[in-house]
Design a protein around this motif. Structure first.
Motif, PDB file in Angstrom:
ATOM      1  N   ILE A 294       0.838  -1.201   0.000  1.00 47.40           N
ATOM      2  CA  ILE A 294       0.000   0.000   0.000  1.00 47.40           C
ATOM      3  C   ILE A 294       0.873   1.250   0.000  1.00 47.40           C
ATOM      4  CG2 ILE A 294      -1.696   1.339   1.315  1.00 47.40           C
ATOM      5  CD1 ILE A 294      -2.754  -1.377   2.371  1.00 47.40           C
ATOM      6  N   GLN A 295       1.910   1.198   0.808  1.00 50.19           N
ATOM      7  CA  GLN A 295       2.769   2.376   0.921  1.00 50.19           C
ATOM      8  C   GLN A 295       3.474   2.712  -0.391  1.00 50.19           C
ATOM      9  OE1 GLN A 295       5.030   2.222   4.508  1.00 50.19           O
ATOM     10  NE2 GLN A 295       5.797   4.290   4.217  1.00 50.19           N
ATOM     11  N   ASN A 296       3.715   1.699  -1.182  1.00 46.08           N
ATOM     12  CA  ASN A 296       4.355   1.942  -2.480  1.00 46.08           C
ATOM     13  C   ASN A 296       3.372   2.390  -3.554  1.00 46.08           C
ATOM     14  OD1 ASN A 296       6.909   1.320  -1.598  1.00 46.08           O
ATOM     15  ND2 ASN A 296       6.585  -0.880  -1.884  1.00 46.08           N
ATOM     16  N   ASP A 297       2.098   2.221  -3.282  1.00 43.62           N
ATOM     17  CA  ASP A 297       1.075   2.561  -4.269  1.00 43.62           C
ATOM     18  C   ASP A 297       0.552   3.970  -3.982  1.00 43.62           C
ATOM     19  OD1 ASP A 297      -1.018   2.681  -6.022  1.00 43.62           O
ATOM     20  OD2 ASP A 297      -1.839   0.707  -5.507  1.00 43.62           O
ATOM     21  N   LYS A 298       1.316   4.954  -4.438  1.00 45.02           N
ATOM     22  CA  LYS A 298       1.008   6.347  -4.081  1.00 45.02           C
ATOM     23  C   LYS A 298      -0.361   6.799  -4.604  1.00 45.02           C
ATOM     24  CE  LYS A 298       4.876   7.221  -1.909  1.00 45.02           C
ATOM     25  NZ  LYS A 298       4.887   6.286  -0.787  1.00 45.02           N
ATOM     26  N   LEU A 299      -0.738   6.248  -5.735  1.00 41.24           N
ATOM     27  CA  LEU A 299      -2.021   6.628  -6.325  1.00 41.24           C
ATOM     28  C   LEU A 299      -3.166   6.177  -5.420  1.00 41.24           C
ATOM     29  CD1 LEU A 299      -2.015   8.034  -9.080  1.00 41.24           C
ATOM     30  CD2 LEU A 299      -3.085   5.966 -10.032  1.00 41.24           C
ATOM     31  N   PHE A 300      -3.069   4.922  -4.980  1.00 40.79           N
ATOM     32  CA  PHE A 300      -4.081   4.381  -4.078  1.00 40.79           C
ATOM     33  C   PHE A 300      -4.108   5.178  -2.775  1.00 40.79           C
ATOM     34  CE2 PHE A 300      -5.057   1.526  -0.491  1.00 40.79           C
ATOM     35  CZ  PHE A 300      -6.356   1.172  -0.821  1.00 40.79           C
ATOM     36  N   LEU A 301      -2.913   5.445  -2.232  1.00 42.71           N
ATOM     37  CA  LEU A 301      -2.830   6.196  -0.982  1.00 42.71           C
ATOM     38  C   LEU A 301      -3.502   7.554  -1.100  1.00 42.71           C
ATOM     39  CD1 LEU A 301       0.755   5.799   0.529  1.00 42.71           C
ATOM     40  CD2 LEU A 301      -1.429   5.351   1.669  1.00 42.71           C
ATOM     41  N   SER A 302      -3.208   8.271  -2.178  1.00 43.83           N
ATOM     42  CA  SER A 302      -3.767   9.618  -2.268  1.00 43.83           C
ATOM     43  C   SER A 302      -5.280   9.557  -2.479  1.00 43.83           C
ATOM     44  CB  SER A 302      -3.062  10.466  -3.323  1.00 43.83           C
ATOM     45  OG  SER A 302      -3.278   9.916  -4.590  1.00 43.83           O
ATOM     46  N   LYS A 303      -5.749   8.508  -3.141  1.00 45.94           N
ATOM     47  CA  LYS A 303      -7.195   8.357  -3.327  1.00 45.94           C
ATOM     48  C   LYS A 303      -7.882   8.098  -1.973  1.00 45.94           C
ATOM     49  CE  LYS A 303     -10.223   4.928  -5.405  1.00 45.94           C
ATOM     50  NZ  LYS A 303     -10.057   3.782  -4.552  1.00 45.94           N
ATOM     51  N   VAL A 304      -7.294   7.186  -1.206  1.00 45.70           N
ATOM     52  CA  VAL A 304      -7.857   6.855   0.103  1.00 45.70           C
ATOM     53  C   VAL A 304      -7.854   8.076   1.028  1.00 45.70           C
ATOM     54  CG1 VAL A 304      -7.265   5.617   2.226  1.00 45.70           C
ATOM     55  CG2 VAL A 304      -7.387   4.393   0.061  1.00 45.70           C
ATOM     56  N   ILE A 305      -6.745   8.827   0.995  1.00 45.34           N
ATOM     57  CA  ILE A 305      -6.619   9.984   1.881  1.00 45.34           C
ATOM     58  C   ILE A 305      -7.619  11.075   1.494  1.00 45.34           C
ATOM     59  CG2 ILE A 305      -5.047  11.872   2.515  1.00 45.34           C
ATOM     60  CD1 ILE A 305      -2.769   9.771   2.503  1.00 45.34           C
ATOM     61  N   LYS A 306      -7.830  11.230   0.190  1.00 49.36           N
ATOM     62  CA  LYS A 306      -8.787  12.228  -0.291  1.00 49.36           C
ATOM     63  C   LYS A 306     -10.210  11.831   0.132  1.00 49.36           C
ATOM     64  CE  LYS A 306     -10.420  15.334  -3.466  1.00 49.36           C
ATOM     65  NZ  LYS A 306     -11.841  15.234  -3.102  1.00 49.36           N
ATOM     66  N   GLY A 308     -11.077   9.940   2.605  1.00 51.57           N
ATOM     67  CA  GLY A 308     -11.178  10.083   4.060  1.00 51.57           C
ATOM     68  C   GLY A 308     -11.438  11.529   4.433  1.00 51.57           C
ATOM     69  N   ALA A 309     -10.682  12.427   3.792  1.00 50.90           N
ATOM     70  CA  ALA A 309     -10.834  13.849   4.084  1.00 50.90           C
ATOM     71  C   ALA A 309     -12.246  14.319   3.728  1.00 50.90           C
ATOM     72  CB  ALA A 309      -9.786  14.649   3.312  1.00 50.90           C
ATOM     73  N   ASP A 310     -12.761  13.870   2.589  1.00 54.50           N
ATOM     74  CA  ASP A 310     -14.113  14.270   2.178  1.00 54.50           C
ATOM     75  C   ASP A 310     -15.155  13.842   3.209  1.00 54.50           C
ATOM     76  OD1 ASP A 310     -13.107  15.425  -0.087  1.00 54.50           O
ATOM     77  OD2 ASP A 310     -13.659  13.776  -1.429  1.00 54.50           O
ATOM     78  N   LYS A 311     -15.043  12.588   3.638  1.00 53.04           N
ATOM     79  CA  LYS A 311     -15.995  12.075   4.633  1.00 53.04           C
ATOM     80  C   LYS A 311     -15.890  12.856   5.938  1.00 53.04           C
ATOM     81  CE  LYS A 311     -15.887   7.231   3.878  1.00 53.04           C
ATOM     82  NZ  LYS A 311     -15.646   5.911   4.467  1.00 53.04           N
ATOM     83  N   ALA A 312     -14.652  13.083   6.371  1.00 51.50           N
ATOM     84  CA  ALA A 312     -14.439  13.767   7.645  1.00 51.50           C
ATOM     85  C   ALA A 312     -14.933  15.214   7.565  1.00 51.50           C
ATOM     86  CB  ALA A 312     -12.963  13.717   8.030  1.00 51.50           C
ATOM     87  N   ARG A 313     -14.679  15.857   6.423  1.00 49.65           N
ATOM     88  CA  ARG A 313     -15.078  17.270   6.317  1.00 49.65           C
ATOM     89  C   ARG A 313     -16.589  17.427   6.238  1.00 49.65           C
ATOM     90  NH1 ARG A 313     -11.689  21.327   2.791  1.00 49.65           N
ATOM     91  NH2 ARG A 313     -12.892  22.693   4.183  1.00 49.65           N
TER      92      ARG A 313
END
Ligand code: TRP
Length: 331
Positions: A294-306, A308-313
């Motif tokens: 997962i850590q090497n898959d930057k595309l996946f990481l940024s998608k998940v983080i985005k 998460g941020a949308d849900k939290a906001r």
């Protein structure tokens, strides 16, 4: 019926270890089924003690990856980075007006940090519990799964929430600690000195990122003694800790066998540790490998983080709207 809200935060300082897994992550994975869950990486909090941010992005990505590797499902729980949710900072500002210098100075964690790091006693450190309260209250969370060391902070969050409600109007439920009590396991360091810790003795801590041979080496070096001298004697706590670990990662048969050996005074710690080391390595391996992928898959990481941020906001902005309304700050 809407689900009750659970929230917890993890500081991105240091590697996650077995204590984090069995004390926290494993419970998060259960809670995501029954509650509306918010889990986040507390990167603002890390600035209070770690002003150097060169490694920060990497650490944040690692914590996100490790959480997912441990079974957190981002379609069920919101997994986000604190600094992606500016609503938290605004609530922190309001709560700061309700927090008194005297009570902040009396906080145990603050006094510890002043002692250990006298050259960097900054205002962020002093108001650490206020920021933590904002983290919790921004989602109007009811349950906060945290260990004993966070109980004072949680009590402060209740105090700030109560003061806010009293001064401006009822917005916040009072958050409480949450644990699956019956299954609260305490993992000690392998040197028998207190609980397993992110930063203290690295040889005494098994990290989720440890390679098989590192795990073996650490377990083979774990503190033991010359063995029980009378049948059915009570296990010293460092031995009990190894049995606790075995119970968590080995089969029941294996555990029962060594337990019987201990009670019959025929246990050979070398064999016992060898078995534990193998079972532990097999337990950690899939988590470590998944986290690395997962850590090497930057595309996946940024998608998940985005996401998460949308849900939290979405949740945070609803609360902030109520907050601004009761403070008369909607123009
Ligand atoms: N203070 C917590 C710790 O050191 C991390 C944290 C920050 C947190 N904000 C939080 C935990 C909100 C629970 C809820 O472990």
């Amino acid at each position: 019926m809407s689900k009750e809200i659970v929230l917890s935060g993890i500081r991105p300082t240091g590697f996650l270890h077995l204590g984090n897994y069995f004390g926290a992550l494993r419970n998060y994975v259960r809670m995501q089924e029954d509650y509306e869950c918010y889990f986040f990486v507390a990167n603002w909090h890390s600035l209070t003690t770690h002003p150097d941010t060169k490694e920060l992005q990497h650490s944040v990505h690692r914590v996100i990856a490790e959480n997912i590797a441990c079974g957190l499902d981002t379609t069920k729980a919101a997994l986000y980075v604190q600094s992606d949710v500016p609503e938290i900072a605004e609530l922190y500002l309001y709560l700061n007006m309700l927090a008194y210098k005297g009570e902040l100075e009396k906080t145990a964690s603050f006094k510890d940090k002043v002692r250990s790091n006298p050259e960097n006693v900054n205002a962020g450190l002093l108001t650490y519990p206020v920021l933590m309260s904002a983290d919790i209250l921004i989602h109007r969370a009811l349950y906060v799964p945290v260990g004993k060391d966070q109980e004072q902070h949680l009590e402060m969050a209740r105090n700030f929430a109560e003061r806010f409600n009293h001064r401006y109007g009822e917005v916040f439920p009072l958050p409480k600690a949450f644990n699956y009590n019956s299954e609260l396991v305490k993992i000690m360091g392998l040197d028998g000195n207190g609980k397993m810790s992110k930063s203290e003795n690295q040889m005494a801590t098994i990290y989720l990122a440890d390679e098989d041979d590192v795990i073996r080496k650490k377990i083979m070096k774990a503190k033991t003694d010359s063995g029980p001298t009378a049948p059915d004697s009570e296990k010293p706590d460092y031995i009990q800790n190894l049995f606790t670990l075995m119970k968590l990662v080995s089969t029941e048969e294996v555990y029962n066998q060594f337990d019987a050996n201990y009670n019959g005074c025929s246990i050979r710690y070398g064999d016992f540790k060898k078995q534990l080391a193998e079972d532990m390595a097999n337990f950690i391996k899939p988590i470590r490998e998944k986290a690395a992928d997962i850590q090497n898959d930057k595309l996946f990481l940024s998608k998940v983080i985005k996401e998460g941020a949308d849900k939290a906001r979405e949740s945070a902005s609803k609360t902030l709207h109520l907050v601004r309304a009761v403070i008369n700050m909607n123009y």
